[in-house]
Design a protein around this motif. Sequence first.
Motif, PDB file in Angstrom:
ATOM      1  N   ASP A   1      -6.734  30.776 -19.645  1.00 46.62           N
ATOM      2  CA  ASP A   1      -5.642  31.266 -18.943  1.00 46.62           C
ATOM      3  C   ASP A   1      -5.504  32.664 -18.533  1.00 46.62           C
ATOM      4  OD1 ASP A   1      -4.542  28.731 -18.429  1.00 46.62           O
ATOM      5  OD2 ASP A   1      -3.174  28.723 -19.753  1.00 46.62           O
ATOM      6  N   MET A   2      -5.991  33.382 -19.802  1.00 44.33           N
ATOM      7  CA  MET A   2      -5.969  35.034 -19.492  1.00 44.33           C
ATOM      8  C   MET A   2      -7.091  35.372 -18.414  1.00 44.33           C
ATOM      9  SD  MET A   2      -4.492  37.638 -20.877  1.00 44.33           S
ATOM     10  CE  MET A   2      -4.451  37.880 -22.910  1.00 44.33           C
ATOM     11  N   GLU A   3      -8.052  34.870 -18.610  1.00 48.92           N
ATOM     12  CA  GLU A   3      -9.258  35.128 -17.623  1.00 48.92           C
ATOM     13  C   GLU A   3      -8.819  34.809 -16.213  1.00 48.92           C
ATOM     14  OE1 GLU A   3     -12.892  36.380 -16.016  1.00 48.92           O
ATOM     15  OE2 GLU A   3     -11.753  36.762 -17.752  1.00 48.92           O
ATOM     16  N   GLN A   4      -8.012  33.461 -15.884  1.00 45.39           N
ATOM     17  CA  GLN A   4      -7.458  33.475 -14.709  1.00 45.39           C
ATOM     18  C   GLN A   4      -6.333  34.417 -14.281  1.00 45.39           C
ATOM     19  OE1 GLN A   4      -8.690  31.173 -12.650  1.00 45.39           O
ATOM     20  NE2 GLN A   4     -10.338  31.050 -14.244  1.00 45.39           N
ATOM     21  N   TYR A   5      -5.630  34.816 -15.276  1.00 49.42           N
ATOM     22  CA  TYR A   5      -4.585  35.853 -14.987  1.00 49.42           C
ATOM     23  C   TYR A   5      -5.295  37.146 -14.248  1.00 49.42           C
ATOM     24  CZ  TYR A   5      -1.088  39.584 -15.249  1.00 49.42           C
ATOM     25  OH  TYR A   5      -0.360  40.390 -15.275  1.00 49.42           O
TER      26      TYR A   5
ATOM     27  N   TYR B   1      -5.073  39.034 -10.590  1.00 47.50           N
ATOM     28  CA  TYR B   1      -4.320  40.439 -10.346  1.00 47.50           C
ATOM     29  C   TYR B   1      -5.367  41.350 -10.233  1.00 47.50           C
ATOM     30  CZ  TYR B   1      -0.176  37.525 -10.808  1.00 47.50           C
ATOM     31  OH  TYR B   1       0.851  36.648 -10.410  1.00 47.50           O
ATOM     32  N   VAL B   2      -6.538  41.395 -10.706  1.00 46.12           N
ATOM     33  CA  VAL B   2      -7.459  42.411 -10.667  1.00 46.12           C
ATOM     34  C   VAL B   2      -8.682  41.754  -9.828  1.00 46.12           C
ATOM     35  CG1 VAL B   2      -8.591  44.361 -11.767  1.00 46.12           C
ATOM     36  CG2 VAL B   2      -6.505  43.374 -12.833  1.00 46.12           C
TER      37      VAL B   2
ATOM     38  N   PRO C   1     -13.616  46.424 -11.136  1.00 49.94           N
ATOM     39  CA  PRO C   1     -12.359  45.482 -11.525  1.00 49.94           C
ATOM     40  C   PRO C   1     -12.569  45.368 -13.319  1.00 49.94           C
ATOM     41  CG  PRO C   1     -13.402  44.316  -9.824  1.00 49.94           C
ATOM     42  CD  PRO C   1     -14.048  45.576 -10.018  1.00 49.94           C
ATOM     43  N   ALA C   2     -13.923  45.296 -13.890  1.00 50.31           N
ATOM     44  CA  ALA C   2     -14.007  45.310 -15.156  1.00 50.31           C
ATOM     45  C   ALA C   2     -13.302  46.664 -15.775  1.00 50.31           C
ATOM     46  CB  ALA C   2     -15.480  45.139 -15.545  1.00 50.31           C
TER      47      ALA C   2
ATOM     48  N   MET D   1      -6.773  48.272 -19.158  1.00 47.45           N
ATOM     49  CA  MET D   1      -5.296  47.513 -19.225  1.00 47.45           C
ATOM     50  C   MET D   1      -5.353  47.046 -20.860  1.00 47.45           C
ATOM     51  SD  MET D   1      -4.968  45.427 -15.774  1.00 47.45           S
ATOM     52  CE  MET D   1      -3.511  44.743 -16.030  1.00 47.45           C
ATOM     53  N   LEU D   2      -6.407  46.434 -21.265  1.00 38.65           N
ATOM     54  CA  LEU D   2      -6.394  46.136 -22.656  1.00 38.65           C
ATOM     55  C   LEU D   2      -6.664  47.003 -23.855  1.00 38.65           C
ATOM     56  CD1 LEU D   2      -7.769  42.482 -21.861  1.00 38.65           C
ATOM     57  CD2 LEU D   2      -5.452  42.835 -22.566  1.00 38.65           C
ATOM     58  N   GLY D   3      -7.566  47.763 -23.237  1.00 35.77           N
ATOM     59  CA  GLY D   3      -8.072  48.833 -24.328  1.00 35.77           C
ATOM     60  C   GLY D   3      -9.332  48.266 -25.097  1.00 35.77           C
ATOM     61  N   VAL D   4      -9.983  49.392 -25.823  1.00 37.11           N
ATOM     62  CA  VAL D   4     -11.297  49.243 -26.502  1.00 37.11           C
ATOM     63  C   VAL D   4     -11.307  49.189 -27.960  1.00 37.11           C
ATOM     64  CG1 VAL D   4     -12.616  49.594 -24.349  1.00 37.11           C
ATOM     65  CG2 VAL D   4     -12.057  51.526 -25.791  1.00 37.11           C
ATOM     66  N   SER D   5     -10.039  49.448 -28.618  1.00 39.57           N
ATOM     67  CA  SER D   5     -10.025  49.710 -29.990  1.00 39.57           C
ATOM     68  C   SER D   5      -8.847  48.859 -30.465  1.00 39.57           C
ATOM     69  CB  SER D   5      -9.995  50.990 -30.498  1.00 39.57           C
ATOM     70  OG  SER D   5      -8.616  51.617 -30.049  1.00 39.57           O
ATOM     71  N   LEU D   6      -9.256  48.308 -31.915  1.00 38.66           N
ATOM     72  CA  LEU D   6      -8.165  47.653 -32.804  1.00 38.66           C
ATOM     73  C   LEU D   6      -8.276  48.281 -34.095  1.00 38.66           C
ATOM     74  CD1 LEU D   6      -8.912  44.025 -32.130  1.00 38.66           C
ATOM     75  CD2 LEU D   6      -7.246  45.159 -31.109  1.00 38.66           C
ATOM     76  N   MET D   7      -7.002  48.658 -34.920  1.00 37.50           N
ATOM     77  CA  MET D   7      -6.952  48.882 -36.240  1.00 37.50           C
ATOM     78  C   MET D   7      -6.467  47.451 -36.794  1.00 37.50           C
ATOM     79  SD  MET D   7      -7.167  51.445 -38.233  1.00 37.50           S
ATOM     80  CE  MET D   7      -6.981  52.989 -37.526  1.00 37.50           C
ATOM     81  N   LEU D   8      -6.926  47.304 -37.881  1.00 37.65           N
ATOM     82  CA  LEU D   8      -6.527  45.883 -38.635  1.00 37.65           C
ATOM     83  C   LEU D   8      -6.431  46.144 -40.090  1.00 37.65           C
ATOM     84  CD1 LEU D   8      -9.066  43.623 -36.697  1.00 37.65           C
ATOM     85  CD2 LEU D   8      -6.521  43.908 -36.163  1.00 37.65           C
TER      86      LEU D   8
END
Length: 138
Positions: free
Chosen positions: A62-66, A70-71, A88-89, A95-102
Motif C-alpha cells: 500500500d505504501m508503494e502504491q501511495y 503521488y510521485v 521520483p526516487a 520525503m522519507l529520509g535516509v537515516s534512523l536513530m534507534l
Amino acid sequence: MWYQQTLTLSAKSRGFHLITDEIVGQLPELPNIKTGLLHLLLQHTSASLTLNENCDPTVRSDMEQYFMRYVPENAPYQHDYEGRDDMPAHIKSSMLGVSLMLPIQHGRLVLGTWQGIWLGEHRIHGGARRIVATLQGE
C-alpha cells in the motif's frame, strides 16, 4: 564504546522491504551493548529508510502504491538523464529520509511490537545498498 561499520544490503526490487533482520545480522557488536543507540545512514539518494509495520506485508505494498500515485514517473521532471524512475526516487528519498536513530537495551533494538526497519527502494534497478551503522553505548 563506539563501533562503526558499513553494511551492504542485497539488491532489491522497487518497493518497501523489511530489513531489520538483515541489519541486525550484520552487527556482531550489538549484543555487547547494555544501553545505547544505533544510528543508520543510507548512503544513497534514490532509496530511503523508515520505521513501520513489521507484520502485514500489505502495508508495504500500500505504501508503494501511495508513492507511485503521488510521485509519478511520468511527470515533466528536468532531471531525467538517469532514467524516468530517478527523479521520483530522489523525491521519495527526501520525503522519507535516509537515516534512523534507534535505542538499544540489553543487546537488542528497542522497537515497538509491530515496528521494523524498512528500506524504500525507489529505483527499478537500484542495486546493492550501503548503510553506515554507528553503535554507541556501554
